[in-house]
Write a protein that holds these residues in place. Structure first.
Motif, PDB file in Angstrom:
ATOM      1  N   THR A   1      89.349 109.324 -43.682  1.00  0.00           N
ATOM      2  CA  THR A   1      88.056 109.410 -42.997  1.00  0.00           C
ATOM      3  C   THR A   1      87.378 110.748 -43.280  1.00  0.00           C
ATOM      4  N   THR A   2      86.059 110.759 -43.085  1.00  0.00           N
ATOM      5  CA  THR A   2      85.255 111.966 -43.275  1.00  0.00           C
ATOM      6  C   THR A   2      84.617 112.345 -41.942  1.00  0.00           C
ATOM      7  N   PRO A   3      84.688 113.601 -41.531  1.00  0.00           N
ATOM      8  CA  PRO A   3      83.973 114.012 -40.308  1.00  0.00           C
ATOM      9  C   PRO A   3      82.480 113.721 -40.454  1.00  0.00           C
ATOM     10  N   ILE A   4      81.850 113.286 -39.386  1.00  0.00           N
ATOM     11  CA  ILE A   4      80.432 112.929 -39.443  1.00  0.00           C
ATOM     12  C   ILE A   4      79.585 114.097 -39.928  1.00  0.00           C
ATOM     13  N   SER A   5      79.953 115.306 -39.544  1.00  0.00           N
ATOM     14  CA  SER A   5      79.165 116.482 -39.946  1.00  0.00           C
ATOM     15  C   SER A   5      79.228 116.740 -41.453  1.00  0.00           C
ATOM     16  N   CYS A   6      80.209 116.123 -42.136  1.00  0.00           N
ATOM     17  CA  CYS A   6      80.381 116.369 -43.576  1.00  0.00           C
ATOM     18  C   CYS A   6      79.866 115.215 -44.443  1.00  0.00           C
ATOM     19  N   LEU A   7      79.248 114.222 -43.833  1.00  0.00           N
ATOM     20  CA  LEU A   7      78.764 113.073 -44.597  1.00  0.00           C
ATOM     21  C   LEU A   7      77.641 113.486 -45.535  1.00  0.00           C
ATOM     22  N   GLN A   8      77.640 112.905 -46.752  1.00  0.00           N
ATOM     23  CA  GLN A   8      76.649 113.258 -47.763  1.00  0.00           C
ATOM     24  C   GLN A   8      75.739 112.070 -48.044  1.00  0.00           C
ATOM     25  N   ASN A   9      74.471 112.348 -48.180  1.00  0.00           N
ATOM     26  CA  ASN A   9      73.470 111.311 -48.363  1.00  0.00           C
ATOM     27  C   ASN A   9      73.744 110.459 -49.608  1.00  0.00           C
ATOM     28  N   GLY A  10      73.673 109.136 -49.424  1.00  0.00           N
ATOM     29  CA  GLY A  10      73.816 108.214 -50.543  1.00  0.00           C
ATOM     30  C   GLY A  10      75.237 107.897 -50.943  1.00  0.00           C
ATOM     31  N   GLN A  11      76.222 108.548 -50.300  1.00  0.00           N
ATOM     32  CA  GLN A  11      77.611 108.358 -50.684  1.00  0.00           C
ATOM     33  C   GLN A  11      78.311 107.354 -49.755  1.00  0.00           C
ATOM     34  N   PRO A  12      79.257 106.564 -50.316  1.00  0.00           N
ATOM     35  CA  PRO A  12      80.079 105.719 -49.442  1.00  0.00           C
ATOM     36  C   PRO A  12      81.045 106.585 -48.658  1.00  0.00           C
ATOM     37  N   ALA A  13      81.329 106.195 -47.418  1.00  0.00           N
ATOM     38  CA  ALA A  13      82.220 107.003 -46.586  1.00  0.00           C
ATOM     39  C   ALA A  13      82.810 106.152 -45.473  1.00  0.00           C
ATOM     40  N   SER A  14      83.906 106.675 -44.903  1.00  0.00           N
ATOM     41  CA  SER A  14      84.536 106.048 -43.746  1.00  0.00           C
ATOM     42  C   SER A  14      84.591 107.071 -42.619  1.00  0.00           C
ATOM     43  N   ILE A  15      84.283 106.614 -41.397  1.00  0.00           N
ATOM     44  CA  ILE A  15      84.337 107.503 -40.239  1.00  0.00           C
ATOM     45  C   ILE A  15      85.134 106.824 -39.130  1.00  0.00           C
ATOM     46  N   ARG A  16      85.603 107.653 -38.191  1.00  0.00           N
ATOM     47  CA  ARG A  16      86.297 107.133 -37.021  1.00  0.00           C
ATOM     48  C   ARG A  16      85.712 107.829 -35.796  1.00  0.00           C
ATOM     49  N   GLY A  17      85.345 107.036 -34.783  1.00  0.00           N
ATOM     50  CA  GLY A  17      84.753 107.648 -33.608  1.00  0.00           C
ATOM     51  C   GLY A  17      84.627 106.673 -32.456  1.00  0.00           C
ATOM     52  N   LYS A  18      83.975 107.156 -31.380  1.00  0.00           N
ATOM     53  CA  LYS A  18      83.809 106.342 -30.168  1.00  0.00           C
ATOM     54  C   LYS A  18      82.374 105.871 -30.081  1.00  0.00           C
ATOM     55  N   VAL A  19      82.210 104.597 -29.674  1.00  0.00           N
ATOM     56  CA  VAL A  19      80.889 103.984 -29.581  1.00  0.00           C
ATOM     57  C   VAL A  19      80.210 104.426 -28.287  1.00  0.00           C
ATOM     58  N   GLY A  20      78.939 104.820 -28.421  1.00  0.00           N
ATOM     59  CA  GLY A  20      78.122 105.124 -27.256  1.00  0.00           C
ATOM     60  C   GLY A  20      77.193 103.956 -26.965  1.00  0.00           C
ATOM     61  N   VAL A  21      75.903 104.219 -26.930  1.00  0.00           N
ATOM     62  CA  VAL A  21      74.945 103.149 -26.635  1.00  0.00           C
ATOM     63  C   VAL A  21      74.759 102.252 -27.864  1.00  0.00           C
ATOM     64  N   THR A  22      74.396 101.000 -27.607  1.00  0.00           N
ATOM     65  CA  THR A  22      74.090 100.039 -28.676  1.00  0.00           C
ATOM     66  C   THR A  22      72.718  99.433 -28.410  1.00  0.00           C
ATOM     67  N   ALA A  23      72.077  98.920 -29.466  1.00  0.00           N
ATOM     68  CA  ALA A  23      70.753  98.318 -29.309  1.00  0.00           C
ATOM     69  C   ALA A  23      70.492  97.345 -30.450  1.00  0.00           C
ATOM     70  N   THR A  24      69.662  96.346 -30.160  1.00  0.00           N
ATOM     71  CA  THR A  24      69.250  95.364 -31.164  1.00  0.00           C
ATOM     72  C   THR A  24      67.731  95.382 -31.258  1.00  0.00           C
ATOM     73  N   SER A  25      67.207  95.369 -32.496  1.00  0.00           N
ATOM     74  CA  SER A  25      65.760  95.365 -32.704  1.00  0.00           C
ATOM     75  C   SER A  25      65.421  94.454 -33.874  1.00  0.00           C
ATOM     76  N   ARG A  26      64.124  94.298 -34.127  1.00  0.00           N
ATOM     77  CA  ARG A  26      63.667  93.460 -35.241  1.00  0.00           C
ATOM     78  C   ARG A  26      62.681  94.271 -36.086  1.00  0.00           C
ATOM     79  N   SER A  27      62.849  94.208 -37.400  1.00  0.00           N
ATOM     80  CA  SER A  27      61.966  94.946 -38.303  1.00  0.00           C
ATOM     81  C   SER A  27      60.641  94.206 -38.467  1.00  0.00           C
ATOM     82  N   ARG A  28      59.696  94.842 -39.128  1.00  0.00           N
ATOM     83  CA  ARG A  28      58.402  94.199 -39.368  1.00  0.00           C
ATOM     84  C   ARG A  28      58.558  92.934 -40.198  1.00  0.00           C
ATOM     85  N   GLY A  29      59.529  92.917 -41.057  1.00  0.00           N
ATOM     86  CA  GLY A  29      59.764  91.731 -41.888  1.00  0.00           C
ATOM     87  C   GLY A  29      60.538  90.636 -41.190  1.00  0.00           C
TER      88      GLY A  29
END
Length: 678
Positions: A47-75
Motif C-alpha cells: 500500500t501507499t500512504p495517501i499523502s504520497c499518491l502521485q497523479n495518474g499512477q495506479p496505487a493501492s491504499i488502506r484506510g477507514k471509510v468516512g462519509v459516502t454519497a451518490t450523485s449523477r453527472s451531466r451525462g
C-alpha cells in the motif's frame, strides 16, 4: 478421488440456500471449489500512504471509510463516492456507474482500494478498479484471493470455504506425476500448487503454483484429445456419396456468389466428408465472412448422401437465426428442417423427436437441448458446432455420439492465431475464410468519453430519422446476475422515457423467456423496434441488415474479442454503420484494448493484438484468462508449457491405467458428474 465429489451443501457454513448461490458460479463440489481460481489478489502489504499518491499512477491504499454519497453527472452517469482516511491524509474513492456500491461500502469500514490516482484542486481522488472490505476475522494472510461472486455471496465466505477445503480435502487430490517427472520438468506438488494459488505466500510460490496448475490443465487437455482420437479411430466412419444434385441446386439458388475463400474451404470440407475416416475440422472466419452458407453446403452434401445433419448453437437466439436461414435455403428443395431448444413446447418436442428418430427430419437445429439422452437420430452423418468456444470438448463429443462417428465441423467467429488454434483444437484440421464478401463497408468505430455520452445519442437520433436502427449494449456487472438485469432495465427506461420518448425502444436480456426473446428480435428485424437495448446476449448470430448503429456503454468492461463480436452485429446492410464505445478506461490494458478495436476491423489482427496487450501481465490483480474450460493456463503466454504437456501426456499414458486418467479428465472437464453427499 471420490472424496473430492462431496457436495458443497454439506460443508460447514453452506447449507441448501448458499449451495444454490454457489451453483450459479458453477461450484457444486469440493473439486470445483479447488479449481475456482482467484480472478485477482489483494496484497495488503503493498500500500501507499495517501499523502504520497502521485497523479495518474495506479496505487493501492488502506484506510477507514468516512462519509459516502451518490450523485449523477451531466451525462446521466451515476457516481458513488466515499471519503477514505489513513494516518497520512484523506482521499475520495470514486466508483462510476455502480450504484449498488452504496450498499457495499459504508461509513466506519476498513477498506483496501486499488485504482488510478487523480489530483485536482479539491483534493486526492482514487478511481477504484478493485476494492476489499476488511473484517476483523479475515484470514491473517498478507495476500488475499479475490473471487468472482454472484448475488448473496461474499469474498469472506468463499475464502473461508476454500480454506476449509484445502485443509480437509487436499490430501485426497490425485498426484498423477511421479517424483521423477516433477523433478524432470521442475514442477511443484499438486497440494503446494493449490495452497499457493489461493493463498500465495510469496510471488515465487504463486509462480510455481500457477505453472503446475497450468501444466495440469494442459496435460489433461492433451490426454483428452488423445483419448478422443483413439475412440474415433475405433468407432468407424461415415462416407458421404451424393445421390442427388442438391448441392448444385442450393448453390445456384444463392443470391450471391461464393468468395474464392469460401469455395476453397468448401472443397476442403467436401474432401474430408468423402474420405474413409471421420472429419474433424475447425472452420474459422471473421464476423460476416460467410461461415453459415459454408455449413449449409456441408449439410446439403450430407442430405444428398442420405444422412441427417445437426447444428448446435450456444444460444436460443442464434439457434433461431440458423433455423430461419436453413429453412429458407432448404425448404424449396424438399429438405425438412426443424429446431429444438430448451423452450420448445412439450407437444412440439415429441413430434420433433419422432421425426428425427424415423428419419423424416433431415436437418435439426438447436441448442444444448440436442445432446439430451432421449434424442435419437436415424442416420446422423454430420455434426456442426457453432461458436465452439462456448462449448466444451465433452459437449461436442456428446452430440457426435448420436451417430456412428459422424463427420464434425466446428465453427467460430472468434479469431484465434493459427498456432493457438492448432494448440487448443489439436484434434481438428483447420480451414480459414480469410476474405470478406466484396462491397461490404467497414464499420466506423469511435471511443467516446462518458461526458460526451449525450452527443452520441443525439447522433444516434439523427441516424434513426434516416431509417437506421440501433443496438445499445449495457455494461456487464460482474459481481451480480441481478444487477446485470437491473443495468439493462435502467438503461432501457432512460432511453425510452428521457432520451427517445417518441421512438419504439425494445429490451432483450438473458432472463427473458425464449418466446419473448423471439418476439423482440422479430419486431426489431421487421423495423417495429428502432432501438434495441441488450446485454451481450446478442454478441453472436444476430443478422439485422438495417441495424447500422452500435452503442456499447462502459465498453472498458468488455474483452477485445467480445467488443469485436458485438460490433459485428452492424455493417451487414447497405448503410454506413457506426460503433460507439462509451468508455472510461482505468488501466493501461483497457486503453490499449480500446485503441486496438478503434483502429482495425480485422478480427485476426485483433486476435494478435489481444495477445500482445495481455502478454504475461502483471502479477497482482491479473485476471485468469481461459479458453475451452482452462481456468489457469493462458495460451497467450503458455505455449512452452503446451509443448511440455504433449511430451508429458505421452509419458503419463505409459504409467497410468486408462481408468485413472479417464476419471481425472471427467472430474476436470465434465460438469455432469454427480456430486456425492458428505
Amino acid at each position: 478421488m471420490d472424496r473430492l465429489l462431496h457436495d458443497l451443501q454439506y460443508i460447514k457454513g453452506v447449507g441448501p440456500r448458499r449451495s444454490k448461490q454457489l451453483h450459479r458460479l458453477g461450484l457444486d463440489s469440493v473439486f470445483d471449489l479447488l479449481w475456482n481460481i482467484p480472478r485477482a489478489y489483494f496484497n495488503r502489504s503493498n500500500t501507499t500512504p495517501i499523502s504520497c499518491l502521485q497523479n495518474g499512477q495506479p496505487a493501492s491504499i488502506r484506510g477507514k471509510v468516512g462519509v459516502t454519497a451518490t450523485s449523477r453527472s451531466r451525462g446521466g452517469m451515476i457516481i458513488f463516492k466515499a471519503l477514505v482516511q489513513d494516518q497520512s491524509g484523506t482521499a475520495t474513492a470514486v466508483w462510476f456507474n455502480q450504484p449498488f456500491m452504496k450498499g457495499v461500502i459504508k461509513s466506519g469500514q476498513e477498506v483496501f482500494l486499488t485504482g488510478r490516482v487523480r489530483l485536482s484542486y479539491d483534493g486526492v481522488q482514487l478511481q477504484v478498479s478493485e476494492y476489499e472490505v476488511i473484517a476483523d476475522d479475515d484470514p491473517h494472510f498478507q495476500i488475499l484471493p479475490v473471487y468472482g461472486l454472484t448475488e448473496g455471496l461474499s469474498q469472506k465466505l468463499l475464502r473461508s470455504l476454500t480454506l476449509t477445503s484445502l485443509r480437509e480435502y487436499i490430501g485426497f487430490y490425485p498426484e498423477i506425476l511421479s517424483e521423477e517427472l516433477k523433478q524432470k520438468y521442475k514442477l511443484c506438488s499438486i497440494g503446494y500448487a493449490f495452497n499457493n494459488i489461493h493463498f500465495p505466500e510469496t510471488r515465487e510460490s504463486y509462480r510455481q503454483a500457477r505453472r503446475r496448475l497450468a501444466m495440469e490443465e494442459l496435460l489433461l487437455f492433451q490426454l483428452q484429445i488423445g483419448k478422443a482420437e483413439k475412440r474415433a479411430a475405433a468407432e468407424g466412419y461415415v462416407v458421404h456419396k451424393e445421390k442427388s444434385e442438391l448441392v448444385g441446386k442450393i448453390t445456384d439458388r444463392l443470391s450471391f456468389k461464393l468468395t474464392p475463400a469460401q469455395r476453397r474451404v468448401v472443397r476442403e470440407i467436401f474432401a474430408d466428408m468423402e474420405a474413409p475416416c471421420p472429419m474433424n475440422r475447425l472452420l474459422q472466419g471473421d464476423v460476416g465472412a460467410g461461415k453459415t452458407v459454408v455449413a449449409a453446403l456441408a449439410m446439403a452434401k450430407a442430405a444428398a448422401s442420405g444422412f441427417q445433419a445437426a447444428i448446435m448453437a450456444p444460444t436460443e437466439i442464434l439457434a433461431e437465426q440458423h433455423y430461419l436461414t436453413m429453412d429458407n435455403i432448404f425448404s424449396a428443395q424438399g429438405v425438412v428442417v426443424a429446431r429444438l431448444t430448451g423452450g420448445t413446447p412439450a407437444g412440439e418436442r415429441r413430434l420433433i423427436l419422432e421425426g428425427v428418430k424415423n428419419g423424416e427430419i433431415d436437418i435439426l437445429v438447436g441448442t444444448h437441448a440436442l445432446i439430451q439422452a432421449d434424442i435419437v437420430f436415424d442416420s446422423l452423418g454430420l455434426v456442426v458446432i457453432d461458436e465452439q468456444h462456448r462449448f466444451g470438448v465433452r459437449q461436442r463429443a456428446a452430440l457426435s455420439r448420436k451417430g456412428t462417428a459422424p463427420d464434425v465441423l466446428v465453427m467460430t467467429a472468434t479469431p484465434i492465431p493459427r498456432t493457438l488454434a492448432l494448440t487448443v483444437y489439436g484434434d481438428l484440421s483447420l480451414s480459414v475464410i480469410d476474405q470478406l464478401p466484396p462491397g461490404r463497408k467497414a464499420v466506423k468505430t469511435r471511443v467516446v468519453k462518458p461526458e460526451d455520452r449525450l452527443k452520441v445519442y443525439h447522433y444516434v437520433q439523427e441516424q434513426l430519422t434516416r431509417g437506421a436502427q440501433a443496438y445499445v449494449v449495457c455494461p456487464l456487472v460482474e459481481e451480480s446476475e441481478k444487477q446485470d438485469l437491473q443495468a439493462a432495465v435502467s438503461l432501457y427506461e432512460e432511453l425510452n422515457t428521457r432520451l427517445f420518448p417518441g421512438l419504439n425502444v425494445g429490451l432483450i436480456h438473458g432472463r427473458l423467456k425464449p418466446a419473448d426473446k423471439e418476439m423482440a428480435m422479430r419486431m426489431f428485424k421487421q423495423g417495429q423496434i428502432q432501438i434495441l437495448v441488450s446485454t451481450s446476449v446478442i454478441e453472436v448470430g444476430v443478422d439485422i441488415p438495417n441495424a447500422a448503429i452500435m452503442v456499447i456503454e462502459q465498453a472498458e468492461r468488455f474483452g477485445l474479442s467480445q467488443l469485436h463480436q458485438l460490433r459485428g452485429r452492424v455493417g451487414r446492410g447497405q448503410m454506413q454503420s457506426y460503433c460507439f464505445l462509451i468508455a472510461n478506461p482505468k488501466t493501461d490494458e483497457a486503453v490499449e484494448r480500446l485503441r486496438a478495436i478503434e483502429r482495425t476491423a480485422d478480427g485476426f489482427q485483433l486476435a494478435e493484438e489481444d495477445l500482445k496487450i495481455r502478454g504475461p501481465g502483471e502479477f497482482w490483480g491479473v485476471r485468469q484468462h481461459g479458453l475451452d474450460g482452462l481456468k489457469v493456463a493462458n495460451l497467450s503466454k503458455d505455449l512452452k508449457l503446451v509443448e511440455i504437456s504433449r511430451q508429458l501426456s505421452r509419458e503419463l499414458m505409459s504409467c497410468h491405467t486408462d481408468m485413472t486418467i479417464e476419471k481425472y479428465i471427467n472430474l476436470k472437464f465434465n460438469k455432469s458428474n454427480q456430486v456425492a453427499p458428505n
